[in-house]
Design a protein around this motif. Sequence first.
Motif, PDB file in Angstrom:
ATOM      1  N   ILE A 226     -18.706 -25.879 100.896  1.00 15.80           N
ATOM      2  CA  ILE A 226     -19.202 -24.441 101.175  1.00 15.80           C
ATOM      3  C   ILE A 226     -18.079 -23.510 100.874  1.00 15.80           C
ATOM      4  O   ILE A 226     -18.393 -22.360 100.431  1.00 15.80           O
ATOM      5  N   ALA A 227     -16.932 -23.917 101.035  1.00 15.74           N
ATOM      6  CA  ALA A 227     -15.801 -22.707 100.551  1.00 15.74           C
ATOM      7  C   ALA A 227     -15.471 -22.409  99.388  1.00 15.74           C
ATOM      8  O   ALA A 227     -15.253 -21.198  99.095  1.00 15.74           O
ATOM      9  N   GLU A 228     -16.053 -23.290  98.467  1.00 18.79           N
ATOM     10  CA  GLU A 228     -16.116 -22.843  97.002  1.00 18.79           C
ATOM     11  C   GLU A 228     -17.357 -22.165  96.498  1.00 18.79           C
ATOM     12  O   GLU A 228     -17.313 -21.589  95.395  1.00 18.79           O
ATOM     13  N   ALA A 229     -18.459 -22.194  97.404  1.00 15.91           N
ATOM     14  CA  ALA A 229     -19.904 -21.718  96.997  1.00 15.91           C
ATOM     15  C   ALA A 229     -19.631 -20.040  96.879  1.00 15.91           C
ATOM     16  O   ALA A 229     -19.061 -19.539  97.689  1.00 15.91           O
ATOM     17  N   ALA A 230     -20.754 -19.661  96.168  1.00 14.46           N
ATOM     18  CA  ALA A 230     -20.557 -18.026  96.194  1.00 14.46           C
ATOM     19  C   ALA A 230     -21.504 -17.749  97.535  1.00 14.46           C
ATOM     20  O   ALA A 230     -21.094 -16.430  97.868  1.00 14.46           O
ATOM     21  N   GLY A 231     -22.267 -18.555  97.970  1.00  9.05           N
ATOM     22  CA  GLY A 231     -22.874 -18.023  99.235  1.00  9.05           C
ATOM     23  C   GLY A 231     -23.466 -19.338  99.925  1.00  9.05           C
ATOM     24  O   GLY A 231     -23.397 -20.490  99.570  1.00  9.05           O
ATOM     25  N   PHE A 232     -23.958 -19.050 101.068  1.00  4.71           N
ATOM     26  CA  PHE A 232     -24.638 -20.014 101.973  1.00  4.71           C
ATOM     27  C   PHE A 232     -25.702 -19.379 102.904  1.00  4.71           C
ATOM     28  O   PHE A 232     -25.644 -18.446 103.375  1.00  4.71           O
ATOM     29  N   ILE A 233     -26.840 -20.335 102.938  1.00  4.29           N
ATOM     30  CA  ILE A 233     -27.982 -20.078 103.785  1.00  4.29           C
ATOM     31  C   ILE A 233     -28.413 -21.279 104.546  1.00  4.29           C
ATOM     32  O   ILE A 233     -28.559 -22.378 103.989  1.00  4.29           O
ATOM     33  N   GLY A 234     -28.297 -21.205 105.909  1.00  2.00           N
ATOM     34  CA  GLY A 234     -28.465 -22.315 106.590  1.00  2.00           C
ATOM     35  C   GLY A 234     -29.228 -21.997 108.029  1.00  2.00           C
ATOM     36  O   GLY A 234     -28.975 -21.146 108.402  1.00  2.00           O
ATOM     37  N   ALA A 235     -29.575 -23.060 108.710  1.00  2.00           N
ATOM     38  CA  ALA A 235     -30.001 -23.097 110.099  1.00  2.00           C
ATOM     39  C   ALA A 235     -28.687 -22.849 110.993  1.00  2.00           C
ATOM     40  O   ALA A 235     -27.557 -23.041 110.500  1.00  2.00           O
ATOM     41  N   HIS A 236     -28.936 -22.663 112.187  1.00  2.00           N
ATOM     42  CA  HIS A 236     -27.601 -22.406 112.990  1.00  2.00           C
ATOM     43  C   HIS A 236     -27.076 -23.769 113.404  1.00  2.00           C
ATOM     44  O   HIS A 236     -27.625 -24.459 114.467  1.00  2.00           O
ATOM     45  N   SER A 237     -26.066 -24.280 112.743  1.00  3.89           N
ATOM     46  CA  SER A 237     -25.549 -25.592 112.789  1.00  3.89           C
ATOM     47  C   SER A 237     -24.133 -25.540 112.227  1.00  3.89           C
ATOM     48  O   SER A 237     -23.702 -24.628 111.863  1.00  3.89           O
ATOM     49  N   LEU A 238     -23.543 -26.793 112.429  1.00  9.75           N
ATOM     50  CA  LEU A 238     -22.192 -26.911 111.891  1.00  9.75           C
ATOM     51  C   LEU A 238     -21.914 -25.957 110.431  1.00  9.75           C
ATOM     52  O   LEU A 238     -20.963 -25.343 110.219  1.00  9.75           O
ATOM     53  N   PRO A 239     -22.771 -26.520 109.409  1.00  4.17           N
ATOM     54  CA  PRO A 239     -22.463 -25.927 108.143  1.00  4.17           C
ATOM     55  C   PRO A 239     -22.524 -24.489 107.953  1.00  4.17           C
ATOM     56  O   PRO A 239     -21.584 -23.932 107.471  1.00  4.17           O
ATOM     57  N   TRP A 240     -23.162 -23.673 108.834  1.00  2.00           N
ATOM     58  CA  TRP A 240     -23.159 -22.344 108.915  1.00  2.00           C
ATOM     59  C   TRP A 240     -21.851 -21.855 109.490  1.00  2.00           C
ATOM     60  O   TRP A 240     -21.142 -20.961 109.205  1.00  2.00           O
ATOM     61  N   HIS A 241     -21.442 -22.647 110.523  1.00  2.37           N
ATOM     62  CA  HIS A 241     -20.063 -22.335 111.416  1.00  2.37           C
ATOM     63  C   HIS A 241     -18.971 -22.377 110.113  1.00  2.37           C
ATOM     64  O   HIS A 241     -18.075 -21.705 110.184  1.00  2.37           O
TER      65      HIS A 241
END
Length: 299
Positions: A226-241
């Motif tokens: 996730i840190a290396e990605a250009a962006g993130f889209i997800g539900a309200h869960s740990l990956p979004w945090h």
Amino acid sequence: MIRVHHAGKMGDIIYVLPVLRALSRIHGCGIHLTTSGLCWQLVPLLWEQSYIDDVALDEDRAYQIPFETGITTHWEYYRPHEGYNLSLQPKHYQSNCPISWTRAAAWLCGLDPDTTFEHSDFVGLPSLVNHRNWHHQVDVRIDGAKIGLTKTMVVAPEVETLASADDVIWLKLMTGLMQEGWTVLLVGRRPEPDYFRKLPWTLREEAGLFRDLRGCTTVSSLARLIAEAAGFIGAHSLPWHLARQAGTPAVCLQGWREGLRRCIPLDTPPERCPWVEPEDWHAAIQWMATMTPQPTTGG
């Protein structure tokens, strides 16, 4: 050394990280955090943080959060003056308890939620921020041509406590991203549904635009992804945090309800982690198109 006990889900710990940094800064010493086995995969990431001396698992008791009470079993881990108990407990439901989970944690520690925090306290995972900055801020060129990263978007549909958007919404979102030239990295634990088979044929034939990584990552490896990605889209869960803590442009695609007001983060500017209603999934793609990498201080 400051002893803190917090047993809950991994996302719950993320909300208290600013408080742990503030306690470490105020007292001039590190944090010894004890948590439950629910958070075992998060521990290696917490070990990396300079303000945390150690993280231990309490493996002698099972932690549950009964829906009827919302109170973690065995939350009274430390006696008064031995340490801070920040797990969900009756005080969270008193009328004078601050609304935000982060402000509530400060209040439980006897700190003023309005005056406690400094800007540095809001960088809860500095090692993750530094990881992202290294990949996105170092200018590497070969024969004058800049070597950049792939235009990747991490998509994380799964959520436990809340209801995720319909599968059709996530399929539309990923289809729209791929049509805009994004490489979609699908993450999570559950292998179903099979989104790839439901993609339009034209996109299924495009080499490399869709990668199903569900079940292939630990929390630590997911955090780096996730840190290396250009962006993130997800539900309200740990990956979004993890995304917002890394400084990755992050959209929370989650249906709103009033109880979620407690979950609005204090440690990430809203313009860097907007909430979008699932039916407005196209707005998430449009927002991503406007984002440019911005430096974030780790430390």
